[in-house]
Design a protein around this motif. Sequence first.
Motif, PDB file in Angstrom:
ATOM      1  N   ALA A 140       0.235  22.531   8.350  1.00 36.07           N
ATOM      2  CA  ALA A 140       1.240  23.341   9.247  1.00 36.07           C
ATOM      3  C   ALA A 140       1.234  24.674   9.159  1.00 36.07           C
ATOM      4  O   ALA A 140       1.156  25.370  10.275  1.00 36.07           O
ATOM      5  CB  ALA A 140       2.520  22.505   9.221  1.00 36.07           C
ATOM      6  N   THR A 141       1.529  25.192   7.808  1.00 37.22           N
ATOM      7  CA  THR A 141       1.701  26.476   7.843  1.00 37.22           C
ATOM      8  C   THR A 141       0.698  27.457   8.039  1.00 37.22           C
ATOM      9  O   THR A 141       0.716  28.396   8.511  1.00 37.22           O
ATOM     10  CB  THR A 141       2.435  26.762   6.287  1.00 37.22           C
ATOM     11  OG1 THR A 141       1.282  25.980   5.533  1.00 37.22           O
ATOM     12  CG2 THR A 141       3.853  26.076   6.030  1.00 37.22           C
ATOM     13  N   LEU A 145       0.089  17.937   4.844  1.00 38.76           N
ATOM     14  CA  LEU A 145       0.549  18.217   6.136  1.00 38.76           C
ATOM     15  C   LEU A 145       1.232  19.440   6.393  1.00 38.76           C
ATOM     16  O   LEU A 145       0.958  20.320   7.079  1.00 38.76           O
ATOM     17  CB  LEU A 145       1.187  17.078   6.857  1.00 38.76           C
ATOM     18  CG  LEU A 145       0.227  16.220   7.705  1.00 38.76           C
ATOM     19  CD1 LEU A 145       1.017  14.838   7.945  1.00 38.76           C
ATOM     20  CD2 LEU A 145       0.156  16.960   8.978  1.00 38.76           C
ATOM     21  N   LEU A 146       2.189  19.664   5.378  1.00 40.96           N
ATOM     22  CA  LEU A 146       2.969  20.800   5.628  1.00 40.96           C
ATOM     23  C   LEU A 146       2.269  22.067   5.302  1.00 40.96           C
ATOM     24  O   LEU A 146       2.192  23.212   5.967  1.00 40.96           O
ATOM     25  CB  LEU A 146       4.004  20.878   4.477  1.00 40.96           C
ATOM     26  CG  LEU A 146       5.071  21.913   4.478  1.00 40.96           C
ATOM     27  CD1 LEU A 146       5.790  22.229   5.786  1.00 40.96           C
ATOM     28  CD2 LEU A 146       6.237  21.885   3.303  1.00 40.96           C
ATOM     29  N   LEU A 147       1.223  21.952   4.339  1.00 42.16           N
ATOM     30  CA  LEU A 147       0.199  23.087   4.039  1.00 42.16           C
ATOM     31  C   LEU A 147      -0.639  23.689   5.421  1.00 42.16           C
ATOM     32  O   LEU A 147      -0.669  24.779   5.840  1.00 42.16           O
ATOM     33  CB  LEU A 147      -0.652  22.648   3.014  1.00 42.16           C
ATOM     34  CG  LEU A 147      -1.358  23.686   2.403  1.00 42.16           C
ATOM     35  CD1 LEU A 147      -0.658  24.586   1.691  1.00 42.16           C
ATOM     36  CD2 LEU A 147      -2.471  23.189   1.491  1.00 42.16           C
ATOM     37  N   PHE A 193       0.724  13.028   1.064  1.00 43.69           N
ATOM     38  CA  PHE A 193       0.300  13.360   2.512  1.00 43.69           C
ATOM     39  C   PHE A 193       1.041  14.140   3.256  1.00 43.69           C
ATOM     40  O   PHE A 193       0.821  15.169   4.105  1.00 43.69           O
ATOM     41  CB  PHE A 193       0.222  11.865   3.258  1.00 43.69           C
ATOM     42  CG  PHE A 193      -0.951  11.550   4.291  1.00 43.69           C
ATOM     43  CD1 PHE A 193      -2.076  11.249   4.104  1.00 43.69           C
ATOM     44  CD2 PHE A 193      -0.431  12.520   5.750  1.00 43.69           C
ATOM     45  CE1 PHE A 193      -3.077  11.292   5.203  1.00 43.69           C
ATOM     46  CE2 PHE A 193      -1.385  12.646   6.594  1.00 43.69           C
ATOM     47  CZ  PHE A 193      -2.815  11.876   6.447  1.00 43.69           C
ATOM     48  N   CYS A 194       2.421  14.073   2.886  1.00 42.78           N
ATOM     49  CA  CYS A 194       3.326  14.712   3.800  1.00 42.78           C
ATOM     50  C   CYS A 194       3.247  16.527   3.399  1.00 42.78           C
ATOM     51  O   CYS A 194       3.128  17.448   3.919  1.00 42.78           O
ATOM     52  CB  CYS A 194       4.706  14.503   3.756  1.00 42.78           C
ATOM     53  SG  CYS A 194       5.078  13.078   4.386  1.00 42.78           S
ATOM     54  N   MET A 195       2.996  16.606   1.832  1.00 42.67           N
ATOM     55  CA  MET A 195       2.762  17.971   1.335  1.00 42.67           C
ATOM     56  C   MET A 195       1.514  18.664   1.950  1.00 42.67           C
ATOM     57  O   MET A 195       1.635  19.675   2.444  1.00 42.67           O
ATOM     58  CB  MET A 195       2.737  18.014  -0.125  1.00 42.67           C
ATOM     59  CG  MET A 195       3.878  17.552  -0.875  1.00 42.67           C
ATOM     60  SD  MET A 195       5.224  18.657  -0.159  1.00 42.67           S
ATOM     61  CE  MET A 195       5.400  19.839  -0.898  1.00 42.67           C
ATOM     62  N   LEU A 230       0.760  -1.345   0.079  1.00 42.69           N
ATOM     63  CA  LEU A 230       0.145   0.065   0.069  1.00 42.69           C
ATOM     64  C   LEU A 230       1.048   1.154   0.051  1.00 42.69           C
ATOM     65  O   LEU A 230       0.471   2.371  -0.558  1.00 42.69           O
ATOM     66  CB  LEU A 230      -0.870   0.131   1.361  1.00 42.69           C
ATOM     67  CG  LEU A 230      -2.107  -0.626   1.127  1.00 42.69           C
ATOM     68  CD1 LEU A 230      -2.882  -0.647   2.592  1.00 42.69           C
ATOM     69  CD2 LEU A 230      -3.124  -0.315  -0.058  1.00 42.69           C
ATOM     70  N   ILE A 231       1.889   1.125   0.749  1.00 43.05           N
ATOM     71  CA  ILE A 231       2.994   2.358   0.744  1.00 43.05           C
ATOM     72  C   ILE A 231       3.589   2.673  -0.539  1.00 43.05           C
ATOM     73  O   ILE A 231       4.662   2.087  -0.810  1.00 43.05           O
ATOM     74  CB  ILE A 231       3.872   2.200   1.896  1.00 43.05           C
ATOM     75  CG1 ILE A 231       2.960   1.665   3.234  1.00 43.05           C
ATOM     76  CG2 ILE A 231       4.522   3.353   2.367  1.00 43.05           C
ATOM     77  CD1 ILE A 231       3.978   0.832   4.279  1.00 43.05           C
ATOM     78  N   THR A 232       3.164   3.592  -1.210  1.00 45.18           N
ATOM     79  CA  THR A 232       3.848   4.090  -2.151  1.00 45.18           C
ATOM     80  C   THR A 232       4.245   5.347  -2.011  1.00 45.18           C
ATOM     81  O   THR A 232       3.718   6.294  -1.188  1.00 45.18           O
ATOM     82  CB  THR A 232       2.872   4.093  -3.603  1.00 45.18           C
ATOM     83  OG1 THR A 232       2.050   5.023  -3.434  1.00 45.18           O
ATOM     84  CG2 THR A 232       2.332   2.805  -3.862  1.00 45.18           C
ATOM     85  N   LYS A 233       5.296   5.789  -3.008  1.00 46.05           N
ATOM     86  CA  LYS A 233       6.260   7.064  -2.874  1.00 46.05           C
ATOM     87  C   LYS A 233       5.162   8.256  -2.987  1.00 46.05           C
ATOM     88  O   LYS A 233       4.784   9.172  -2.338  1.00 46.05           O
ATOM     89  CB  LYS A 233       7.078   7.068  -3.804  1.00 46.05           C
ATOM     90  CG  LYS A 233       8.007   8.438  -3.481  1.00 46.05           C
ATOM     91  CD  LYS A 233       9.213   8.536  -4.640  1.00 46.05           C
ATOM     92  CE  LYS A 233      10.137   9.660  -4.202  1.00 46.05           C
ATOM     93  NZ  LYS A 233      11.158   9.581  -4.774  1.00 46.05           N
ATOM     94  N   LYS A 234       4.270   8.089  -3.924  1.00 48.48           N
ATOM     95  CA  LYS A 234       3.185   9.062  -4.221  1.00 48.48           C
ATOM     96  C   LYS A 234       2.344   9.468  -3.094  1.00 48.48           C
ATOM     97  O   LYS A 234       2.131  10.521  -2.698  1.00 48.48           O
ATOM     98  CB  LYS A 234       2.549   8.687  -5.635  1.00 48.48           C
ATOM     99  CG  LYS A 234       1.554   9.626  -6.217  1.00 48.48           C
ATOM    100  CD  LYS A 234       0.832   9.065  -7.365  1.00 48.48           C
ATOM    101  CE  LYS A 234       0.072   9.981  -8.114  1.00 48.48           C
ATOM    102  NZ  LYS A 234      -0.745   9.290  -9.139  1.00 48.48           N
ATOM    103  N   VAL A 250       2.836   8.779   0.166  1.00 41.53           N
ATOM    104  CA  VAL A 250       3.443   9.407   1.302  1.00 41.53           C
ATOM    105  C   VAL A 250       3.936  10.812   0.793  1.00 41.53           C
ATOM    106  O   VAL A 250       3.563  11.895   1.679  1.00 41.53           O
ATOM    107  CB  VAL A 250       4.861   8.636   1.409  1.00 41.53           C
ATOM    108  CG1 VAL A 250       5.733   9.465   2.580  1.00 41.53           C
ATOM    109  CG2 VAL A 250       4.421   7.211   2.024  1.00 41.53           C
ATOM    110  N   THR A 251       4.052  11.154  -0.345  1.00 42.90           N
ATOM    111  CA  THR A 251       4.550  12.509  -0.592  1.00 42.90           C
ATOM    112  C   THR A 251       3.407  13.303  -0.537  1.00 42.90           C
ATOM    113  O   THR A 251       3.364  14.440   0.157  1.00 42.90           O
ATOM    114  CB  THR A 251       4.944  12.521  -2.084  1.00 42.90           C
ATOM    115  OG1 THR A 251       6.191  11.653  -2.254  1.00 42.90           O
ATOM    116  CG2 THR A 251       5.775  13.885  -2.349  1.00 42.90           C
TER     117      THR A 251
END
Lengths: 303, 444
Positions: B19-20, B15-17, B11-13, B2-6, B8-9
Amino acid sequence: MTARRVKRRYAHSGAALLFLAPWLVGLLFLTLGPMLVSLYISFTDYSILAAPSWVGLGNYTTMFTSDKLFIQSLKVTFTYVAVSVPVKLIFALLVAMLLNKGIRGLGIYRTVYYIPTLLGGSVAIAMLWRKMLGGDGLLNGVLAMVGIKAPDWVANPKYALYSIVLLSVWQFGSSMIIFLAGLKQIPPEYDEASAVDGAGPLRRFFNITLPILSPVIFFNLVMQLITSFQSFTQAFVISNGSGGPVNSTLMYSLYLYKKGFSFFQMGYASAMAWVLVILIGVFTLLVFRSSKLWVHYEDGGKS
Amino acid sequence: MLITKKWVTLFCMSLLLLATACSGASTGSTASSGEGSEEAASGDIQLRMTWWGSQTRHDLTTKVIKLFEEKHPGITIKPEYSGWDGYFDKLTTQVAGSNAPDIVQMDYAFLTDFARRGALLDLTPYSESKELRTDDHDASMLKAGSIDDKLYAITLGVNAPGVIYDATLFKELGIEEPQESWTWKDFSDIAARIAAEKGEGFYGSADVSGTTNMFEVFIRQTGKGLFEGGTMAATSEELQQWFDMWGALRENGGVTPAEVTASTTNALETRPISLGTAAMDFAWSNQLLTFQQVNKNQDHKLGIQVLPHGENEKQIGEYLKAGQFLSGYAKTKHPKEVAMFIDFMVNDPEATAILGSERGVPVNSSIREQMQPTLPEAEQAIFQFIDVVSKNSSEIDPPYPQGFSEVDTSFKSASEQIAFGQGSTSDVIAQFIEGAKATLASSQ
């Protein structure tokens, strides 16, 4: 592409837009709007009650040239992030591995370990924590029984920050759950095969579990990094909002808050907020860049 | 897998949004829901009132609010109370969001900041029209509530700083109670003696070296104010004297050690004298009542004495202070009703009888005369103390300059730095003075 297919595609996006609308409206009015206002305010001297007056980069230059407390708050925050994030992740991974052993009553354990994460950010827990770690609190009572005279952990500038770190590590639940999910994805055949080949438990952990788990570690790392940079509640409650003793728990966001709401320097506080945005962005980017070296994807990174 | 790079990327992005966005929103304009007080369809008026204090104060104040509502059926008042810690942070936030309560308990230290920045209601017209009667109020207290010749605040009670002491304990130890003429040296001697007699874990007094109000009295004894002409008037020698005195007391157990001091808050329940680990504390006269109520040793009787005198003082440092004030919020929709309620709280015989002297001795002199004979013992002590001080004090300094709250914070931090031995006293002092002057200069 036929005209019919185009039409169908638009119908789909219409529905999508409709469902997205609440979020989009929120994003525009509650997030982007305030962000733009805060960006403007960061270039002004704004005492909340009087109209803001333009000072250009004044706030930003003061910050880096003459504000000792700003530097102090950066130090405190970096220490906090540098200590709490790795310790928390290692701890979460260890507990996840224990829970992955297929023990009886797994559901209960998972819930129990997750509870601190749900409660941890609350003021009540921080107050409780403060009482427990205080000079005559529970911890020191236990230590006294075995003859150790311990300091007041939250009132001593040497330890105060670490009592907050401890509180954050205690909230390892959400990382742990994600690790656990990741561990469950690892096909047991890999482990069995390498065991047959004669690899010991440590070797199997470093050569099989960790690499396969690396995307999950990466995700948890980024997530914890971002939240840690922003932590506020615990420091606020444990130090009575002062960041004391001797500014040892003056977290970045706590100082930002004090500047804005206690000292009436909203312009400065906004500038600090933007510096934080940039800081978090830079650190997240660094982690992303470094991920090529240590994150392995099953699909070979093709996406 | 299930864990693909796309995944994770992405989701992280996002989250960053998020957070800011959070950090931006926390400092941007606070979302303001409901402008000021809301008027119900029936024409009823609803006012919000905020104050800080102890449980005793909350109980008494809500009682007065009930009484007011009974007498004025068209008006309801919604209380919003809390402790001191965080009170002004919250109020500032509310003012920034244009939804501050209509009636606000105000403090001398913040009055200038709030009045000059246009957050407070000018009460002058209501005082002139007698909707808010001030004829029987002490002139000095009206002056204290005025900024730039406009009346922004009505005194809720008159206070004076003093030393609260455990009279029962003094008696037990055979130590004479503090006299009106006592000096800082007498204080130090007494504190050290108590520590020596009671042994480890018990202190003569709480360490208040980081409390700006008490240091202010020490400076006033040299014949000047703590702040003069918008800058700090205390010299580094005077700061050195002050911190050295407390330092010596920390050495011999006369006052609480750094760790204990750091874990003490402004809540009277957490003060060492209340916990039964010290014999003296520095406080405001009105706090005697609560100190008595929260004391761990309920059979101990507390007393209050004036602050110690300077060895060769040029003037008496002790002063009468308008304890807390009541102010109106500048943007209130019902200024007249706000003035009415303030009038009720300080001039109505029944209301003032309920409040007693919990916030200090009433500012209305005729009310004061009516009240005095009917008071319980502890309150009598406060009235007497105020009498002593009013005969023997110097005039209060003008309100603190803008930027005071930041200076106040760094004074406390400086005292902690010294107590924990982080840097030499003279270095810490030099840093503090430099910082305070810069802060005051940039706040003008």
